[in-house]
Every structure is written in C-alpha cells, then in structure tokens.
Design a protein around this motif. Structure first.
Motif, PDB file in Angstrom:
ATOM      1  N   MET A 187      -8.057  73.631-104.452  1.00  0.00           N
ATOM      2  CA  MET A 187      -7.830  74.702-105.323  1.00  0.00           C
ATOM      3  C   MET A 187      -7.110  75.839-104.397  1.00  0.00           C
ATOM      4  O   MET A 187      -7.661  76.108-103.501  1.00  0.00           O
ATOM      5  CB  MET A 187      -9.473  75.317-105.964  1.00  0.00           C
ATOM      6  CG  MET A 187      -8.982  76.274-106.847  1.00  0.00           C
ATOM      7  SD  MET A 187     -10.435  76.901-107.479  1.00  0.00           S
ATOM      8  CE  MET A 187     -10.861  75.655-108.654  1.00  0.00           C
ATOM      9  N   SER A 188      -6.164  76.431-105.031  1.00  0.00           N
ATOM     10  CA  SER A 188      -5.477  77.447-104.406  1.00  0.00           C
ATOM     11  C   SER A 188      -6.066  78.792-104.344  1.00  0.00           C
ATOM     12  O   SER A 188      -7.154  79.025-105.584  1.00  0.00           O
ATOM     13  CB  SER A 188      -4.056  77.574-104.713  1.00  0.00           C
ATOM     14  OG  SER A 188      -3.882  78.081-105.973  1.00  0.00           O
ATOM     15  N   ALA A 189      -5.634  79.894-103.666  1.00  0.00           N
ATOM     16  CA  ALA A 189      -6.337  80.937-103.865  1.00  0.00           C
ATOM     17  C   ALA A 189      -6.027  81.664-105.216  1.00  0.00           C
ATOM     18  O   ALA A 189      -6.778  82.459-105.674  1.00  0.00           O
ATOM     19  CB  ALA A 189      -5.735  81.983-102.777  1.00  0.00           C
ATOM     20  N   THR A 190      -5.140  81.479-105.703  1.00  0.00           N
ATOM     21  CA  THR A 190      -4.316  81.991-107.086  1.00  0.00           C
ATOM     22  C   THR A 190      -5.511  81.570-108.002  1.00  0.00           C
ATOM     23  O   THR A 190      -6.007  82.186-108.918  1.00  0.00           O
ATOM     24  CB  THR A 190      -3.089  81.844-107.444  1.00  0.00           C
ATOM     25  OG1 THR A 190      -2.368  82.243-106.439  1.00  0.00           O
ATOM     26  CG2 THR A 190      -2.711  82.375-108.770  1.00  0.00           C
ATOM     27  N   ASP A 191      -5.639  80.128-108.016  1.00  0.00           N
ATOM     28  CA  ASP A 191      -6.476  79.221-108.860  1.00  0.00           C
ATOM     29  C   ASP A 191      -7.841  79.883-109.004  1.00  0.00           C
ATOM     30  O   ASP A 191      -8.547  80.252-109.834  1.00  0.00           O
ATOM     31  CB  ASP A 191      -6.414  77.817-108.768  1.00  0.00           C
ATOM     32  CG  ASP A 191      -5.207  77.097-109.006  1.00  0.00           C
ATOM     33  OD1 ASP A 191      -4.426  77.840-109.738  1.00  0.00           O
ATOM     34  OD2 ASP A 191      -4.998  76.067-108.525  1.00  0.00           O
ATOM     35  N   ALA A 192      -8.460  79.973-107.854  1.00  0.00           N
ATOM     36  CA  ALA A 192      -9.747  80.537-107.593  1.00  0.00           C
ATOM     37  C   ALA A 192      -9.896  82.149-108.244  1.00  0.00           C
ATOM     38  O   ALA A 192     -10.927  82.339-108.815  1.00  0.00           O
ATOM     39  CB  ALA A 192     -10.199  80.684-106.115  1.00  0.00           C
ATOM     40  N   LEU A 193      -8.825  82.857-108.054  1.00  0.00           N
ATOM     41  CA  LEU A 193      -8.715  84.265-108.308  1.00  0.00           C
ATOM     42  C   LEU A 193      -8.807  84.329-110.020  1.00  0.00           C
ATOM     43  O   LEU A 193      -9.522  85.138-110.786  1.00  0.00           O
ATOM     44  CB  LEU A 193      -7.694  85.014-108.040  1.00  0.00           C
ATOM     45  CG  LEU A 193      -7.688  86.588-108.360  1.00  0.00           C
ATOM     46  CD1 LEU A 193      -8.742  87.253-107.795  1.00  0.00           C
ATOM     47  CD2 LEU A 193      -6.346  87.229-107.629  1.00  0.00           C
ATOM     48  N   LEU A 194      -8.122  83.547-110.601  1.00  0.00           N
ATOM     49  CA  LEU A 194      -8.212  83.239-112.025  1.00  0.00           C
ATOM     50  C   LEU A 194      -9.125  82.863-112.559  1.00  0.00           C
ATOM     51  O   LEU A 194      -9.687  83.409-113.642  1.00  0.00           O
ATOM     52  CB  LEU A 194      -6.860  82.228-112.713  1.00  0.00           C
ATOM     53  CG  LEU A 194      -5.321  82.879-112.327  1.00  0.00           C
ATOM     54  CD1 LEU A 194      -4.497  81.885-112.276  1.00  0.00           C
ATOM     55  CD2 LEU A 194      -5.199  84.213-113.270  1.00  0.00           C
ATOM     56  N   TRP A 195      -9.801  82.019-111.997  1.00  0.00           N
ATOM     57  CA  TRP A 195     -11.295  81.436-112.674  1.00  0.00           C
ATOM     58  C   TRP A 195     -12.308  82.665-112.525  1.00  0.00           C
ATOM     59  O   TRP A 195     -13.106  82.721-113.376  1.00  0.00           O
ATOM     60  CB  TRP A 195     -11.646  80.275-111.844  1.00  0.00           C
ATOM     61  CG  TRP A 195     -11.183  78.861-112.308  1.00  0.00           C
ATOM     62  CD1 TRP A 195     -10.115  78.032-111.770  1.00  0.00           C
ATOM     63  CD2 TRP A 195     -11.318  78.368-113.986  1.00  0.00           C
ATOM     64  NE1 TRP A 195      -9.780  77.112-112.549  1.00  0.00           N
ATOM     65  CE2 TRP A 195     -10.563  76.971-113.672  1.00  0.00           C
ATOM     66  CE3 TRP A 195     -11.904  78.811-114.703  1.00  0.00           C
ATOM     67  CZ2 TRP A 195     -10.511  76.441-114.948  1.00  0.00           C
ATOM     68  CZ3 TRP A 195     -12.200  77.644-116.055  1.00  0.00           C
ATOM     69  CH2 TRP A 195     -11.326  76.660-115.703  1.00  0.00           C
ATOM     70  N   ILE A 196     -12.324  83.245-111.543  1.00  0.00           N
ATOM     71  CA  ILE A 196     -13.056  84.566-111.163  1.00  0.00           C
ATOM     72  C   ILE A 196     -12.926  85.629-112.186  1.00  0.00           C
ATOM     73  O   ILE A 196     -13.846  86.000-113.078  1.00  0.00           O
ATOM     74  CB  ILE A 196     -12.899  84.983-109.852  1.00  0.00           C
ATOM     75  CG1 ILE A 196     -13.588  84.089-108.749  1.00  0.00           C
ATOM     76  CG2 ILE A 196     -13.811  86.215-109.675  1.00  0.00           C
ATOM     77  CD1 ILE A 196     -13.410  84.272-107.225  1.00  0.00           C
ATOM     78  N   LEU A 197     -11.521  85.891-112.474  1.00  0.00           N
ATOM     79  CA  LEU A 197     -11.295  86.740-113.410  1.00  0.00           C
ATOM     80  C   LEU A 197     -11.674  86.198-114.795  1.00  0.00           C
ATOM     81  O   LEU A 197     -12.226  87.117-115.608  1.00  0.00           O
ATOM     82  CB  LEU A 197      -9.806  86.861-113.615  1.00  0.00           C
ATOM     83  CG  LEU A 197      -9.196  87.963-114.522  1.00  0.00           C
ATOM     84  CD1 LEU A 197      -9.769  89.352-114.213  1.00  0.00           C
ATOM     85  CD2 LEU A 197      -7.499  87.887-114.461  1.00  0.00           C
ATOM     86  N   LEU A 198     -11.536  85.082-115.278  1.00  0.00           N
ATOM     87  CA  LEU A 198     -11.856  84.520-116.475  1.00  0.00           C
ATOM     88  C   LEU A 198     -13.310  84.294-116.566  1.00  0.00           C
ATOM     89  O   LEU A 198     -13.817  84.802-117.758  1.00  0.00           O
ATOM     90  CB  LEU A 198     -11.075  83.117-116.814  1.00  0.00           C
ATOM     91  CG  LEU A 198      -9.801  83.099-117.062  1.00  0.00           C
ATOM     92  CD1 LEU A 198      -9.180  81.756-117.137  1.00  0.00           C
ATOM     93  CD2 LEU A 198      -9.408  83.729-118.384  1.00  0.00           C
ATOM     94  N   GLY A 199     -13.887  83.699-115.730  1.00  0.00           N
ATOM     95  CA  GLY A 199     -15.521  83.763-115.853  1.00  0.00           C
ATOM     96  C   GLY A 199     -16.160  84.833-115.383  1.00  0.00           C
ATOM     97  O   GLY A 199     -17.218  84.959-116.144  1.00  0.00           O
ATOM     98  N   GLY A 200     -15.703  85.671-114.687  1.00  0.00           N
ATOM     99  CA  GLY A 200     -16.458  87.169-114.120  1.00  0.00           C
ATOM    100  C   GLY A 200     -16.050  88.249-115.198  1.00  0.00           C
ATOM    101  O   GLY A 200     -17.035  89.230-115.263  1.00  0.00           O
ATOM    102  N   VAL A 201     -14.967  88.141-115.800  1.00  0.00           N
ATOM    103  CA  VAL A 201     -14.414  89.425-116.395  1.00  0.00           C
ATOM    104  C   VAL A 201     -14.466  89.046-118.086  1.00  0.00           C
ATOM    105  O   VAL A 201     -14.970  89.584-118.972  1.00  0.00           O
ATOM    106  CB  VAL A 201     -13.341  89.994-115.905  1.00  0.00           C
ATOM    107  CG1 VAL A 201     -12.767  91.127-116.755  1.00  0.00           C
ATOM    108  CG2 VAL A 201     -13.601  90.379-114.377  1.00  0.00           C
ATOM    109  N   VAL A 202     -13.285  88.162-118.241  1.00  0.00           N
ATOM    110  CA  VAL A 202     -12.965  88.207-119.563  1.00  0.00           C
ATOM    111  C   VAL A 202     -14.005  87.490-120.614  1.00  0.00           C
ATOM    112  O   VAL A 202     -14.413  87.814-121.467  1.00  0.00           O
ATOM    113  CB  VAL A 202     -11.595  87.110-119.761  1.00  0.00           C
ATOM    114  CG1 VAL A 202     -11.442  86.881-120.947  1.00  0.00           C
ATOM    115  CG2 VAL A 202     -10.420  87.654-118.880  1.00  0.00           C
ATOM    116  N   LEU A 203     -14.638  86.417-120.074  1.00  0.00           N
ATOM    117  CA  LEU A 203     -15.694  85.792-120.775  1.00  0.00           C
ATOM    118  C   LEU A 203     -16.731  86.587-121.129  1.00  0.00           C
ATOM    119  O   LEU A 203     -17.373  86.678-122.369  1.00  0.00           O
ATOM    120  CB  LEU A 203     -16.327  84.437-120.147  1.00  0.00           C
ATOM    121  CG  LEU A 203     -17.257  83.564-120.835  1.00  0.00           C
ATOM    122  CD1 LEU A 203     -16.954  83.122-122.209  1.00  0.00           C
ATOM    123  CD2 LEU A 203     -17.648  82.364-119.910  1.00  0.00           C
ATOM    124  N   PRO A 204     -17.344  87.466-120.122  1.00  0.00           N
ATOM    125  CA  PRO A 204     -18.636  88.300-120.520  1.00  0.00           C
ATOM    126  C   PRO A 204     -18.255  89.464-121.424  1.00  0.00           C
ATOM    127  O   PRO A 204     -18.826  89.729-122.236  1.00  0.00           O
ATOM    128  CB  PRO A 204     -18.861  89.063-119.082  1.00  0.00           C
ATOM    129  CG  PRO A 204     -18.463  87.832-118.087  1.00  0.00           C
ATOM    130  CD  PRO A 204     -17.206  87.418-118.528  1.00  0.00           C
TER     131      PRO A 204
END
Length: 92
Positions: A1-18
């Motif tokens: 997993m690239s750094a961009t993929d990890a950042l997107l998952w953090i953004l989606l799981g940590g910001v957008v979903l909550p």
C-alpha cells in the motif's frame, strides 16, 4: 500500500465516515424529538429511501466499477440530488 492509499484510507475512515455517522445520528435525534412517526408518516420514509438511493447507487458504482469520468459525474450528480432532497426534507 502506497503512502497516498494509506492517507486516503485514514481520511475516509477517520474523518468522512465519523462525520457521516454523526450527521445521521443528528438526523435521527431531530426526527425523534419531533415524533416523526406521527407527524410526517409515509412521505418522510419515502423521502429517506430516495436519499439513500441517491447516495448509495453512486457509491456502489464507485466501489464496483472503474472510477472513470462517467462514474465520478454520477457521484457528483448523486451528491447534488441528495443535497436537494435533504433541503426538501428540511423544508417539509
């Protein structure tokens, strides 16, 4: 997993979903306080089903199809339609 993929998952799981879950919970609390089942009835339920489809179908397209310009346009159209339906829900 690239750094961009990890950042997107953090953004989606940590910001957008909550934020999305909190907005849904706030909507539930507002409807519970107004005794929605007795004041709005079937119209409100239908409107929420339409809003779910307006967001759900573009999301399914994004998840299962290649993210092309057409899919992204469908997603943008779904967001605009959902915003309009939400406004109609608020006004009603």
């Amino acid at each position: 997993m690239s750094a961009t993929d990890a950042l997107l998952w953090i953004l989606l799981g940590g910001v957008v979903l909550p934020v999305w879950l909190l907005a849904g919970f706030a909507d539930y609390v507002c409807h519970a306080r107004t005794d929605l089942a007795h004041t709005s009835g079937v119209h409100e339920s239908r409107l929420h089903l339409v809003e779910t489809a307006e967001i759900g179908l573009p999301m399914l397209a994004f998840l299962f199809l290649e993210p092309t310009a057409l899919v992204l346009a469908l997603m943008a159209l779904g967001v605009v339609a959902h915003a309009w339906s939400s406004w109609r829900d608020f006004v009603y």
